[in-house]
Design a protein around this motif. Structure first.
Motif, PDB file in Angstrom:
ATOM      1  N   LEU A  48       0.824  -1.205   0.000  1.00  0.00           N
ATOM      2  CA  LEU A  48       0.000   0.000   0.000  1.00  0.00           C
ATOM      3  C   LEU A  48       0.861   1.259   0.000  1.00  0.00           C
ATOM      4  O   LEU A  48       0.576   2.221  -0.729  1.00  0.00           O
ATOM      5  N   ALA A  49       1.929   1.275   0.805  1.00  0.00           N
ATOM      6  CA  ALA A  49       2.820   2.433   0.821  1.00  0.00           C
ATOM      7  C   ALA A  49       3.477   2.640  -0.535  1.00  0.00           C
ATOM      8  O   ALA A  49       3.614   3.785  -1.007  1.00  0.00           O
ATOM      9  N   TRP A  50       3.864   1.560  -1.184  1.00  0.00           N
ATOM     10  CA  TRP A  50       4.486   1.643  -2.513  1.00  0.00           C
ATOM     11  C   TRP A  50       3.498   2.224  -3.528  1.00  0.00           C
ATOM     12  O   TRP A  50       3.859   3.088  -4.333  1.00  0.00           O
ATOM     13  N   PRO A  67      -7.192   7.944  -9.528  1.00  0.00           N
ATOM     14  CA  PRO A  67      -8.356   8.600  -8.908  1.00  0.00           C
ATOM     15  C   PRO A  67      -8.653   8.004  -7.528  1.00  0.00           C
ATOM     16  O   PRO A  67      -8.648   6.788  -7.342  1.00  0.00           O
ATOM     17  N   GLY A  68      -8.910   8.874  -6.580  1.00  0.00           N
ATOM     18  CA  GLY A  68      -9.198   8.430  -5.220  1.00  0.00           C
ATOM     19  C   GLY A  68      -7.969   8.181  -4.378  1.00  0.00           C
ATOM     20  O   GLY A  68      -8.088   7.627  -3.271  1.00  0.00           O
ATOM     21  N   ASP A 110      -5.376   7.495   0.917  1.00  0.00           N
ATOM     22  CA  ASP A 110      -4.309   7.898   1.826  1.00  0.00           C
ATOM     23  C   ASP A 110      -4.876   8.367   3.161  1.00  0.00           C
ATOM     24  O   ASP A 110      -4.319   8.079   4.227  1.00  0.00           O
ATOM     25  N   ALA A 111      -5.986   9.091   3.110  1.00  0.00           N
ATOM     26  CA  ALA A 111      -6.619   9.549   4.351  1.00  0.00           C
ATOM     27  C   ALA A 111      -7.251   8.393   5.112  1.00  0.00           C
ATOM     28  O   ALA A 111      -7.272   8.392   6.351  1.00  0.00           O
ATOM     29  N   ALA A 112      -7.766   7.385   4.388  1.00  0.00           N
ATOM     30  CA  ALA A 112      -8.423   6.250   5.038  1.00  0.00           C
ATOM     31  C   ALA A 112      -7.437   5.398   5.828  1.00  0.00           C
ATOM     32  O   ALA A 112      -7.843   4.666   6.742  1.00  0.00           O
ATOM     33  N   VAL A 113      -6.141   5.485   5.494  1.00  0.00           N
ATOM     34  CA  VAL A 113      -5.133   4.709   6.219  1.00  0.00           C
ATOM     35  C   VAL A 113      -5.112   5.091   7.693  1.00  0.00           C
ATOM     36  O   VAL A 113      -4.884   4.246   8.570  1.00  0.00           O
ATOM     37  N   ASP A 114      -5.368   6.363   7.982  1.00  0.00           N
ATOM     38  CA  ASP A 114      -5.327   6.847   9.366  1.00  0.00           C
ATOM     39  C   ASP A 114      -6.630   6.629  10.113  1.00  0.00           C
ATOM     40  O   ASP A 114      -6.746   7.056  11.267  1.00  0.00           O
ATOM     41  N   LEU A 115      -7.591   5.977   9.493  1.00  0.00           N
ATOM     42  CA  LEU A 115      -8.885   5.770  10.143  1.00  0.00           C
ATOM     43  C   LEU A 115      -8.785   5.026  11.471  1.00  0.00           C
ATOM     44  O   LEU A 115      -9.451   5.408  12.441  1.00  0.00           O
ATOM     45  N   PRO A 116      -7.968   3.970  11.582  1.00  0.00           N
ATOM     46  CA  PRO A 116      -7.861   3.291  12.891  1.00  0.00           C
ATOM     47  C   PRO A 116      -7.334   4.182  14.012  1.00  0.00           C
ATOM     48  O   PRO A 116      -7.583   3.903  15.186  1.00  0.00           O
ATOM     49  N   PRO A 162      -1.936   1.182  10.252  1.00  0.00           N
ATOM     50  CA  PRO A 162      -1.335   2.435   9.766  1.00  0.00           C
ATOM     51  C   PRO A 162       0.145   2.601  10.080  1.00  0.00           C
ATOM     52  O   PRO A 162       0.838   3.350   9.388  1.00  0.00           O
ATOM     53  N   PHE A 163       0.662   1.942  11.120  1.00  0.00           N
ATOM     54  CA  PHE A 163       2.024   2.206  11.551  1.00  0.00           C
ATOM     55  C   PHE A 163       3.049   1.836  10.484  1.00  0.00           C
ATOM     56  O   PHE A 163       3.999   2.590  10.229  1.00  0.00           O
TER      57      PHE A 163
END
Length: 306
Positions: A111-113, A121-122, A127-133, A183-184
């Motif tokens: 995912l980071a790659w 698109p999206g 990227d914002a959804a990664v921080d959801l937890p 997310p970490f």
């Protein structure tokens, strides 16, 4: 004022260390040495505030825990710490946290790659959804996971056709730990990937290196410290998770009961001694594992500990 709080810190340290019996443990000389060094320290402003925060946020709670546990150190500490229910809780907690970290290391790297190397698109939304937890309360996360992965849920109903049950099993614990610690790894890898120069990969290709050889020799080595850091943070987060696991797990002893839930159950029964002993064991196990990971990270980066 700094001198006043300096005296307070010294007083707290002496009280904490004197409340625990270190005689016969081989630590008494080290404790006396630490006391002398603290008394002789000259506190500046930044050093004072750092020490003040460190003592009250970390040292004080840990010493309080060890102080309570030391009261039963020579009585029934070992018996309580090695009860079958406790041993099962340690095993389930550490094993599930380990597998969650391995899962996050693999898919977190992918995912980071993708977020760094590709535009689509999206992308910003993903990227914002990664921080959801980080923002989602753990109890809400557990309720969401239970809804999705239950036998009547979207994914759980599909997996139940193959005889796979997620909720109220160890798989539910694994899913919950993976969710809260995901997310970490992504966030520790992203800055390193962004700083990597694509010219190095192009140079390797021009010299005849295959894509796998380029990844193995050029891309992966600089990522090892970041991966180990992400794994350490993810493991620490997973091993201490409670809110979501208590919902998705059946919490049955010797089956899928984890250490944090066992501690809370003992507290509900007003068995503070057993809860403290189990908490101390988890603390020591976590400390040993984290020191091991830190040692590997230092060894990989060539930094020798003083």
């Amino acid at each position: 004022m700094i001198k006043f709080f300096h005296k307070i810190l010294i007083f707290i340290l002496e009280k904490l260390t004197s409340s625990i019996d270190f005689n016969g443990t081989g630590l008494s000389d080290s404790v006396h040495t630490i006391r002398k060094k603290v008394r002789n320290l000259k506190f500046s402003g930044p050093w004072f505030f750092t020490s003040f925060y460190f003592v009250f946020m970390l040292i004080l709670p840990i010493f309080s825990l060890l102080n309570t546990a030391s009261k039963n150190l020579f009585d029934n500490f070992w018996e309580t710490a090695t009860e079958p229910v406790a041993l099962s809780a340690y095993t389930v907690t550490i094993s599930m946290a380990f597998f969650a970290c391995i899962f996050n290391a693999f898919f977190g790297f992918i995912l980071a790659w993708v977020l760094v190397r590709y535009n689509f698109p999206g992308k910003r939304l993903l990227d914002a959804a990664v921080d959801l937890p980080f923002a989602l309360p753990t109890s809400v996360a557990g309720l969401t996971l239970a809804t999705v992965y239950s036998d009547q849920g979207w994914i759980g109903s599909f997996l139940s056709n193959f005889g796979i049950q997620i909720v109220f099993t160890k798989l539910g614990i694994l899913v919950a730990m993976t969710f809260v610690s995901f997310p970490f790894v992504v966030r520790t890898l992203q800055p390193v990937l962004q700083e990597m120069e694509i010219e190095l990969e192009e140079a390797a290709w021009s010299l005849g290196a295959s894509p796998w050889k380029t990844f193995q020799k050029v891309i992966f080595p600089p990522l090892i410290p970041a991966i180990l850091t992400g794994l350490t943070l993810a493991f620490s987060r997973a091993i201490g998770e409670y809110g979501s696991i208590v919902i998705v797990s059946s919490n049955i002893p010797l089956k899928d009961l984890i250490a944090s839930v066992l501690i809370f159950q003992n507290l509900e029964q007003y068995d503070y001694t057993r809860a403290t002993v189990i908490g101390t064991v988890v603390l020591l196990l976590s400390l040993l594992l984290l020191l091991g990971i830190n040692f590997l990270q230092r060894k990989n980066t060539g930094i020798k500990s003083i």
